[in-house]
Design an enzyme around this catalytic site. Structure first.
Site, PDB file in Angstrom:
ATOM      1  N   SER A 147     -43.584   7.003  -1.034  1.00  0.00           N
ATOM      2  CA  SER A 147     -43.188   5.747  -0.420  1.00  0.00           C
ATOM      3  C   SER A 147     -41.716   5.458  -0.746  1.00  0.00           C
ATOM      4  O   SER A 147     -40.852   6.269  -0.446  1.00  0.00           O
ATOM      5  CB  SER A 147     -44.106   4.620  -0.886  1.00  0.00           C
ATOM      6  OG  SER A 147     -43.882   3.445  -0.138  1.00  0.00           O
ATOM      7  N   GLU A 176     -51.506   5.895   7.193  1.00  0.00           N
ATOM      8  CA  GLU A 176     -50.776   5.177   6.137  1.00  0.00           C
ATOM      9  C   GLU A 176     -50.972   3.663   6.203  1.00  0.00           C
ATOM     10  O   GLU A 176     -51.263   3.002   5.208  1.00  0.00           O
ATOM     11  CB  GLU A 176     -49.277   5.475   6.240  1.00  0.00           C
ATOM     12  CG  GLU A 176     -48.889   6.942   6.202  1.00  0.00           C
ATOM     13  CD  GLU A 176     -48.455   7.407   4.827  1.00  0.00           C
ATOM     14  OE1 GLU A 176     -48.576   6.640   3.856  1.00  0.00           O
ATOM     15  OE2 GLU A 176     -47.989   8.559   4.733  1.00  0.00           O
ATOM     16  N   HIS A 216     -51.943   4.933   2.828  1.00  0.00           N
ATOM     17  CA  HIS A 216     -50.713   5.069   2.054  1.00  0.00           C
ATOM     18  C   HIS A 216     -51.050   5.147   0.565  1.00  0.00           C
ATOM     19  O   HIS A 216     -51.899   4.413   0.069  1.00  0.00           O
ATOM     20  CB  HIS A 216     -49.843   3.844   2.332  1.00  0.00           C
ATOM     21  CG  HIS A 216     -48.449   3.923   1.834  1.00  0.00           C
ATOM     22  ND1 HIS A 216     -47.562   4.893   2.238  1.00  0.00           N
ATOM     23  CD2 HIS A 216     -47.752   3.127   0.960  1.00  0.00           C
ATOM     24  CE1 HIS A 216     -46.391   4.690   1.661  1.00  0.00           C
ATOM     25  NE2 HIS A 216     -46.485   3.630   0.867  1.00  0.00           N
TER      26      HIS A 216
END
Length: 531
Positions: free
Chosen positions: A221, A338, A439
């Site tokens: 991320s 995600e 995610h």
């Protein structure tokens, strides 16, 4: 007499306990770093050093580059994680419950953590330096999900996780509000902290059994964005040799000085300060500045490195891959769904979205787009999907998959070093499977930390098999520059013609241009903001 004997016995037991404690302390691993000696602990055959200082307290130099730590002579305990850098505290996320590890916030936060199987033994272990997620605004290297015991033991690598300045403390471009040269690099001091940690690795990692000539930087991320930025960050040149960007290809561009200055001016306004009163903002108690950020237009969440003429002279991956890192191999990829986490956590109604709701919901995220036509095309491509499935797919592509492909394309076109692409498709069973492949799911597998990640990966399936596949591939890449392992099918390098992609699932496979029709359909979608 009996009473005296009991007292003597108790004293003897206490003395024995002190001797045992002293003996245990004497056996704790000690390493003399460039700043002074540190004492760690041992866990399951791995030497662990937590809260090792790589920089001095940043409070006296807020918005300025950090200073080296003051040297020390006496051995300092490195047995507990260091302070978290100041940030707005995020709400609880059930998927992250296993990873939560709260530590106090402070501007004295430049600490790192090291896991290794050997000390001063002459071996040249690959070094893996992890920069945490949370965009450029939240997080720390102290999450239980990043615990390095299993990865260090599994691959005989040296793992380092890092804390660095975030949000306004690391990226507020006050340089546009004052001529004071102390603040000339203010828009990038968080990234300069990362460079300082890599310099620490260069200068000290041999003592921890690592090879300073074989350093892989990786992150997920915001951490993936950070390592991508490092590839175009001149102060970092030569400090790393391989890069892994997990769900973090959003920093193809930094902020322009104008955008960075506008954010800084707004924070000054909210703080009740005049445009040039940077010293007053620099002297404000950090808790107050955090509150000011939260009230500003940025909401404390809109920060990234500034493409200036002082520290970062060009955008990381725009219009092309950075020449500085031409010879640095790249492993890049995403998770299939995600935004089921990013959007779904904050708005649970997205999981029960109706077809009637979908046009308006997509229209809000895609202004100016013919969402009716887009929905019709998606329904034709994916006839079994419900409205929520399409909503999450579109947003995952615009926020994650599209930029990862762009980054891989530009790096591959540059030549000089290989590029490898992956996509995680394994679905977590947590909460009845509604999250699918969210995610951050990859973190549990990359760190081989299934047992520390039950809230994310669940139980009763092939979770450990997925950890075996992914952690071994990451270790292989750190060791050799190729993620190929015996357990995986042949993994070709990525190029725009073939688009070979490793699909990580219970049965891993390579697909050429997976979801090709979606890729073509989403080619003109505007990219989303960095998460």
């Amino acid at each position: 007499m009996e009473k005296s004997m009991k007292i003597a016995t108790l004293l003897g037991s206490a003395a024995a306990g002190l001797l045992i404690a002293s003996s245990a302390a004497a056996q704790d691993p000690v390493v003399r770093t460039s700043a002074g000696p540190v004492r760690g602990t041992d866990e399951d055959g791995v030497h662990v050093f937590k809260g090792v200082r790589y920089g001095a307290d940043t409070a006296p130099v807020r918005f300025q580059p950090a200073r080296a730590p003051e040297p020390w002579r006496e051995t300092v305990d490195a047995k507990a994680y260091g302070n978290t850098c100041p940030q707005i505290t995020s709400g609880e996320v059930s998927l992250f419950a296993s990873w939560v590890n709260d530590t106090p916030q402070s501007e004295d936060c430049l600490f790192l953590n090291v896991w290794t199987r050997g000390l001063n033994d002459g071996k040249k272990r690959p070094v893996m330096v992890w920069f945490h997620g949370g965009g450029y605004v939240t997080g720390s290297g102290s999450s239980h999900g990043y615990d390095g015991v299993r990865l260090a033991k599994r691959g005989d690598v040296v793992l380092v996780t890092v804390n660095h300045r975030l949000n306004a403390f690391g990226y507020l471009n006050v340089a546009g509000l004052t001529d004071d040269p102390r603040y000339a690099k203010s828009g990038n001091v968080g990234s300069l902290d990362m460079v300082q940690s890599l310099q620490w690795v260069r200068d000290n990692i041999v003592k921890f059994g690592g090879d300073p000539g074989n350093v892989t930087i990786f992150g997920e991320s915001g951490g993936g964005a950070k390592v991508s930025t490092m590839m175009a960050f001149p102060p970092a040149k030569g400090l790393f040799h391989k890069v892994i960007a997990q769900s973090g290809s959003m920093s193809l561009k930094g902020f322009s000085p104008a955008i960075g200055t506008a954010i800084a001016a707004d924070i000054m306004r909210v703080a009740g300060l005049q445009r040039g009163e940077v010293d007053k903002l620099a002297a404000m108690p950090f808790e107050q500045l955090v509150k000011v950020e939260a009230k500003s237009k940025s909401r404390g969440a809109f920060f990234r490195p500034v493409t200036d003429s002082t520290v970062m002279p060009r955008d990381p991956f725009d219009p092309d891959a950075p020449p500085m890192s031409k010879d640095v191999p790249l492993l890049v990829g995403t998770n299939q769904t995600e935004t089921r986490l990013n959007i779904g956590v904050g708005d649970p109604s997205t999981f029960t979205m109706t077809w009637e709701d979908l046009p308006e919901r997509l229209g809000k995220t895609l202004p100016g787009t013919d969402v009716a036509a887009l929905i019709a095309q998606q329904r034709k491509l994916h006839p079994g999907d419900n409205a929520g499935d399409i909503f999450f797919r579109v947003n995952t592509w615009r926020n994650y998959r599209k930029t990862a492909i762009t980054q891989a394309e530009r790096k591959a076109a540059q030549g000089g070093a290989p590029v490898y692409m992956y996509q995680l498709q394994w679905k977590t069973p947590v909460d009845g499977g509604k999250w699918q492949t969210p995610h951050a799911l990859d973190i549990a597998f990359v760190f081989d930390n299934v047992a520390k990640s039950r809230s994310m990966v669940g139980e009763g399936g092939d979770q450990q098999h997925m950890a075996d596949l992914m952690s071994d591939a990451w270790i292989a890449f750190a060791r050799t520059g190729s993620p190929q392992t015996k357990a995986l099918p042949t993994w070709p390098t990525y190029d725009a013609a073939r688009r070979a992609t490793m699909i990580f699932d219970s049965k891993p496979r390579v697909e050429n241009d997976p979801e090709a029709k979606d890729r073509a359909l989403f080619a003109d979608l505007p990219a989303g903001r960095e998460g």
